[in-house]
Structure formats: structure tokens, C-alpha cells
Design an enzyme around this catalytic site. Sequence first.
Site, PDB file in Angstrom:
ATOM      1  N   GLY A   7     -10.007   2.164   5.118  1.00 34.14           N
ATOM      2  CA  GLY A   7      -8.858   2.692   6.057  1.00 34.14           C
ATOM      3  C   GLY A   7      -9.447   4.320   5.572  1.00 34.14           C
ATOM      4  N   ALA A   8      -9.988   5.278   5.971  1.00 34.08           N
ATOM      5  CA  ALA A   8     -10.078   6.174   6.116  1.00 34.08           C
ATOM      6  C   ALA A   8      -9.226   7.864   5.940  1.00 34.08           C
ATOM      7  CB  ALA A   8     -11.707   6.638   7.331  1.00 34.08           C
ATOM      8  N   ALA A  10      -6.061   9.756   4.459  1.00 34.05           N
ATOM      9  CA  ALA A  10      -5.674  10.214   3.493  1.00 34.05           C
ATOM     10  C   ALA A  10      -5.661   9.526   2.607  1.00 34.05           C
ATOM     11  CB  ALA A  10      -4.362  11.063   3.903  1.00 34.05           C
ATOM     12  N   VAL A  11      -5.699   9.189   2.364  1.00 36.18           N
ATOM     13  CA  VAL A  11      -6.107   7.920   0.567  1.00 36.18           C
ATOM     14  C   VAL A  11      -7.014   7.433   0.266  1.00 36.18           C
ATOM     15  CG1 VAL A  11      -4.994   6.529  -1.328  1.00 36.18           C
ATOM     16  CG2 VAL A  11      -3.711   7.676   0.715  1.00 36.18           C
ATOM     17  N   ARG A  82       4.707   5.678   5.149  1.00 33.37           N
ATOM     18  CA  ARG A  82       6.111   6.461   5.457  1.00 33.37           C
ATOM     19  C   ARG A  82       6.271   7.493   6.099  1.00 33.37           C
ATOM     20  NH1 ARG A  82       9.323   6.209  -0.103  1.00 33.37           N
ATOM     21  NH2 ARG A  82       8.100   7.059  -1.840  1.00 33.37           N
ATOM     22  N   ARG A  88       9.126   2.606   1.207  1.00 30.75           N
ATOM     23  CA  ARG A  88       7.806   1.797   1.868  1.00 30.75           C
ATOM     24  C   ARG A  88       7.950   0.174   1.981  1.00 30.75           C
ATOM     25  NH1 ARG A  88       7.752   4.208  -4.030  1.00 30.75           N
ATOM     26  NH2 ARG A  88       6.245   5.651  -4.054  1.00 30.75           N
ATOM     27  N   VAL A 118      -3.488  -1.139  -1.876  1.00 35.14           N
ATOM     28  CA  VAL A 118      -2.822   0.455  -2.043  1.00 35.14           C
ATOM     29  C   VAL A 118      -1.583   0.467  -0.756  1.00 35.14           C
ATOM     30  CG1 VAL A 118      -3.369   3.004  -1.760  1.00 35.14           C
ATOM     31  CG2 VAL A 118      -5.304   1.660  -2.499  1.00 35.14           C
ATOM     32  N   ASN A 120       1.431   0.081   1.340  1.00 35.37           N
ATOM     33  CA  ASN A 120       2.639  -0.470   0.652  1.00 35.37           C
ATOM     34  C   ASN A 120       3.620  -1.565   2.187  1.00 35.37           C
ATOM     35  OD1 ASN A 120       3.235   0.801  -1.300  1.00 35.37           O
ATOM     36  ND2 ASN A 120       3.195   2.987   0.122  1.00 35.37           N
ATOM     37  N   ASP A 148       2.299   6.065 -10.653  1.00 35.03           N
ATOM     38  CA  ASP A 148       3.878   6.369 -11.063  1.00 35.03           C
ATOM     39  C   ASP A 148       3.934   7.164 -12.240  1.00 35.03           C
ATOM     40  OD1 ASP A 148       4.315   5.285  -8.610  1.00 35.03           O
ATOM     41  OD2 ASP A 148       4.747   3.604  -9.365  1.00 35.03           O
ATOM     42  N   ARG A 151       2.686  10.982 -12.332  1.00 35.28           N
ATOM     43  CA  ARG A 151       3.805  11.357 -11.826  1.00 35.28           C
ATOM     44  C   ARG A 151       4.717  11.749 -12.750  1.00 35.28           C
ATOM     45  NH1 ARG A 151       4.126   9.086  -5.378  1.00 35.28           N
ATOM     46  NH2 ARG A 151       2.467  10.222  -5.217  1.00 35.28           N
ATOM     47  N   HIS A 175       6.326  -0.958  -7.396  1.00 36.44           N
ATOM     48  CA  HIS A 175       6.592   0.684  -6.701  1.00 36.44           C
ATOM     49  C   HIS A 175       7.283   0.597  -5.889  1.00 36.44           C
ATOM     50  CE1 HIS A 175       3.578   3.656  -5.752  1.00 36.44           C
ATOM     51  NE2 HIS A 175       3.631   3.155  -4.658  1.00 36.44           N
TER      52      HIS A 175
HETATM   53  P1  NAI Z   1      -3.252   7.510   6.726  1.00 34.84           P
HETATM   54  O1  NAI Z   1      -2.690   7.537   8.426  1.00 34.84           O
HETATM   55  O2  NAI Z   1      -4.135   8.759   6.698  1.00 34.84           O
HETATM   56  O3  NAI Z   1      -4.573   5.966   6.591  1.00 34.84           O
HETATM   57  C1  NAI Z   1      -4.734   4.985   6.926  1.00 34.84           C
HETATM   58  C2  NAI Z   1      -6.066   4.614   7.630  1.00 34.84           C
HETATM   59  O4  NAI Z   1      -5.514   3.291   7.652  1.00 34.84           O
HETATM   60  C3  NAI Z   1      -6.071   5.172   9.362  1.00 34.84           C
HETATM   61  O5  NAI Z   1      -6.918   6.160   8.937  1.00 34.84           O
HETATM   62  C4  NAI Z   1      -6.151   4.233  10.182  1.00 34.84           C
HETATM   63  O6  NAI Z   1      -6.435   4.367  11.444  1.00 34.84           O
HETATM   64  C5  NAI Z   1      -6.790   3.200   8.966  1.00 34.84           C
HETATM   65  N1  NAI Z   1      -6.384   1.564   9.781  1.00 34.84           N
HETATM   66  C6  NAI Z   1      -5.398   0.868  10.443  1.00 34.84           C
HETATM   67  N2  NAI Z   1      -5.412   0.052  10.672  1.00 34.84           N
HETATM   68  C7  NAI Z   1      -6.618  -0.453  10.119  1.00 34.84           C
HETATM   69  C8  NAI Z   1      -7.249  -1.561  10.714  1.00 34.84           C
HETATM   70  N3  NAI Z   1      -7.159  -2.942  10.237  1.00 34.84           N
HETATM   71  N4  NAI Z   1      -8.366  -1.944   9.328  1.00 34.84           N
HETATM   72  C9  NAI Z   1      -8.938  -0.420   9.434  1.00 34.84           C
HETATM   73  N5  NAI Z   1      -8.350   0.530   9.039  1.00 34.84           N
HETATM   74  C10 NAI Z   1      -7.135   0.551  10.040  1.00 34.84           C
HETATM   75  O7  NAI Z   1      -2.256   6.917   6.121  1.00 34.84           O
HETATM   76  P2  NAI Z   1      -3.085   7.134   4.034  1.00 34.84           P
HETATM   77  O8  NAI Z   1      -1.848   8.058   3.621  1.00 34.84           O
HETATM   78  O9  NAI Z   1      -4.238   7.518   3.681  1.00 34.84           O
HETATM   79  O10 NAI Z   1      -2.256   5.764   3.436  1.00 34.84           O
HETATM   80  C11 NAI Z   1      -2.280   4.821   3.553  1.00 34.84           C
HETATM   81  C12 NAI Z   1      -1.467   3.430   2.754  1.00 34.84           C
HETATM   82  O11 NAI Z   1      -1.937   3.754   1.469  1.00 34.84           O
HETATM   83  C13 NAI Z   1      -0.069   3.660   3.585  1.00 34.84           C
HETATM   84  O12 NAI Z   1       0.028   2.085   3.255  1.00 34.84           O
HETATM   85  C14 NAI Z   1       0.405   3.798   2.614  1.00 34.84           C
HETATM   86  O13 NAI Z   1       2.033   3.947   2.167  1.00 34.84           O
HETATM   87  C15 NAI Z   1       0.076   3.644   0.982  1.00 34.84           C
HETATM   88  N6  NAI Z   1       0.015   4.609  -0.098  1.00 34.84           N
HETATM   89  C16 NAI Z   1      -0.038   3.654  -1.063  1.00 34.84           C
HETATM   90  C17 NAI Z   1       0.556   4.498  -2.421  1.00 34.84           C
HETATM   91  C18 NAI Z   1       0.334   4.051  -4.110  1.00 34.84           C
HETATM   92  O14 NAI Z   1       1.072   3.828  -4.954  1.00 34.84           O
HETATM   93  N7  NAI Z   1      -0.194   2.168  -3.527  1.00 34.84           N
HETATM   94  C19 NAI Z   1       0.420   5.451  -2.921  1.00 34.84           C
HETATM   95  C20 NAI Z   1      -0.092   6.138  -1.040  1.00 34.84           C
HETATM   96  C21 NAI Z   1      -0.431   5.949  -0.198  1.00 34.84           C
END
Ligand code: NAI
Length: 308
Positions: A7-8, A10-11, A82, A88, A118, A120, A148, A151, A175
Site C-alpha cells: 500500500g503506497a 497515504a499511510v 474510512r 473502522r 495497519v 482497518n 493511540d 494521540r 483500536h
Molecule cells: P490510501 O487509500 O491512501 O492507500 C491505500 C493503498 O492501498 C492505495 O494506494 C491502494 O491502491 C492500495 N491497495 C489496495 N488494494 C491493494 C492490494 N490488493 N495490494 C496492494 N495495494 C493495494 O489509504 P491510507 O490512508 O493509506 O489507509 C490505509 C489503511 O490503513 C486503511 O484501511 C486505513 O483505515 C488504515 N489505517 C489504520 C491506522 C491504524 O492505526 N491502524 C491509521 C490510519 C489508517
Amino acid sequence: MKVTVVGAGAVGASCAEYIAMKDFAAEVVLVDIKEGFAEGKAMDLMQTASLNGFDTKITGTTGDYSKTAGSKVAVITSGIPRKPGMTREELIGINAGIVKDVTANLVKHSPDVIIIVVSNPMDTMAYLVHKTSGLPKNKIIGMGGALDSARFKYRLAEALECPISDVDGMVIAAHSDTGMLPLMSKATRCGVPVTEFLDEAKQNHVAEETKVGGATLTKLLGTSAWYAPGAAVSVMVQAILCDHKKMIPCSLMLDGEYGESDICLGVPAIIGANGVEKIIEISLTDAEKEKFATAAKAVREVNGDLKF
Ligand code: NAI
């Protein structure tokens, strides 16, 4: 040592950036499903290397997991985040399929990998990785408590009107907006319990703001946060690669600890070269024990929606 970040988005990109900036890994491989996206993020990040002074090599691939072979740690951030107003838990349908698939690919090419989950709903996704990966339980770590707790410290410092480096505190349990348990009874300012500085109303305010910390940001940003999640993951990856044996609250498979079994929940643990080196059982007040059990019940219900 090599670190893979799946997953490249935001996170994932933020986490790769923090890992590179701290310069403790030889290589970070970014993987994404979107054509060219991981390659582009990797190239952009590599072009910061001479500016920011790091030697970590960052590469990207569109789904070619052979490039991830031999990873010591893999971080799973793939999936959907989300939107404002969503919980989540509502992400489970799409993210479970993605996480299961990604896990199989990672383990195929790096059978000794330590996975940090990571995506959710994270406690349930960590549980899914335990049930499907075949990895020993010390090698699967959910990231929630590190974020958390950061935060919580931010909100404590705000209420105490003091620098963040003065405060210490930890969040355990689930979480989720309702299942997080900020341990106010153990939070301190320079070793002094914060309960000596904050009245009950202020303590409740800090706890509530901590629990909805992710939702507050989602409302402001239109999607979930990335800087603090990325930084939290980088601390966990560093603890493993540098064998720091650092105590970090993480979502781990419990086997009787805190009165729970066959569930992943946030508990403090020593994180080092072997992944989870020891779960630390701290004493909880009766009210905290009750909240922990309630959080477990809610996570178990979400786990019930998984199909293996
Ligand atoms: P994002 O949408 O910016 O990035 C997700 C990336 O995953 C996208 O680039 C997408 O193309 C890629 N992706 C989707 N399916 C894929 C696959 N099968 N193989 C490879 N890449 C794939 O989302 P963001 O903001 O980076 O969040 C990612 C996840 O992390 C979400 O589920 C979010 O809820 C979760 N999250 C968890 C946190 C925690 O504390 N555990 C904190 C913040 C986010």
C-alpha cells in the site's frame, strides 16, 4: 535489512518516508496494486535522499512480490480508509479480502517475515493474518496502540498546558472509537500522576478526545490521517530491526493474558528482533478491566464477520 510496505497510499508512503529518514533500514520496497503508483512514490522519495541525507534505498513495484523476497518486516497498509462519519468496522468487507491476499503473497516470498498490520478494522485484520498466514504468533503485530498513545499524550499535554515530552501515557484494548482504553490511572507528567493535575471532568475530556482522535482527523481531512500512523509504524519497524526491546502497546493474539483468548487486542509488549518478545501484564483497576472486557466483546463480534 529489507522492509516491505504494501500500500503506497497515504499511510504506506508516510511510513516509508519516516523509515528512510531515520536511516536504519537498507531497503524499503513499496508495493501497490495501482499501476506505476508505488514506483512513482519510491522515485519521488528517493529524490529526497540527497536533500534529507539518508542512504536507505526505496524501490516500488506494481504487485511483483518477488521483489519483496527476504523481507525482515512487512507492513500491510493496503485497503480503503474510512470517510467522514464511517467507523473502522465498516471497512471489513473490502479490506479482509485484500489483507488475506497480500498476506499470502508476502509469506510466499519471505517465510520468516514479521508482519505489522495497519489496515482497518485493525484488530480484526490482525486476527485474520493469524488465522491465515501460518506464521507464529510472535511474528504478527497490529499497529494501533502506538498511534493511540501518541494521540493520548498530545491531548494530555494540551490539557496540562505542558510540553509533550513531559507526559507519558498508554492506550490499550481495541483500536476503535468505543473500544480504546486510555489508561488515565497510569498517565504521568514527569513521573507525577496526571490525576494530581487534572480534575475528573478534564480527565474525561482527554480520554474522549483521544478515543475519537482518528474520527476528528477524518472529519478535518476528508480521509484518515497519515503522518502519525506512519510515524507510529516506523517506531515499531525500528524496534524490530534495531532489536530495541521497546515496550509498545500493540494488537496481539492473546492466550489468557488480560483474561482473553483467541482474539487480537492492544496490550503492552516488548518488541525486538523476534517481533513480540513478551506480553506485559500490567495491573488494571476494576473499571479498566470491565472496559477491556467490553472492548473484547465488540471486537469478537466483528471477528465473527470474517470468512476464512
Ligand atoms: P490510501 O487509500 O491512501 O492507500 C491505500 C493503498 O492501498 C492505495 O494506494 C491502494 O491502491 C492500495 N491497495 C489496495 N488494494 C491493494 C492490494 N490488493 N495490494 C496492494 N495495494 C493495494 O489509504 P491510507 O490512508 O493509506 O489507509 C490505509 C489503511 O490503513 C486503511 O484501511 C486505513 O483505515 C488504515 N489505517 C489504520 C491506522 C491504524 O492505526 N491502524 C491509521 C490510519 C489508517
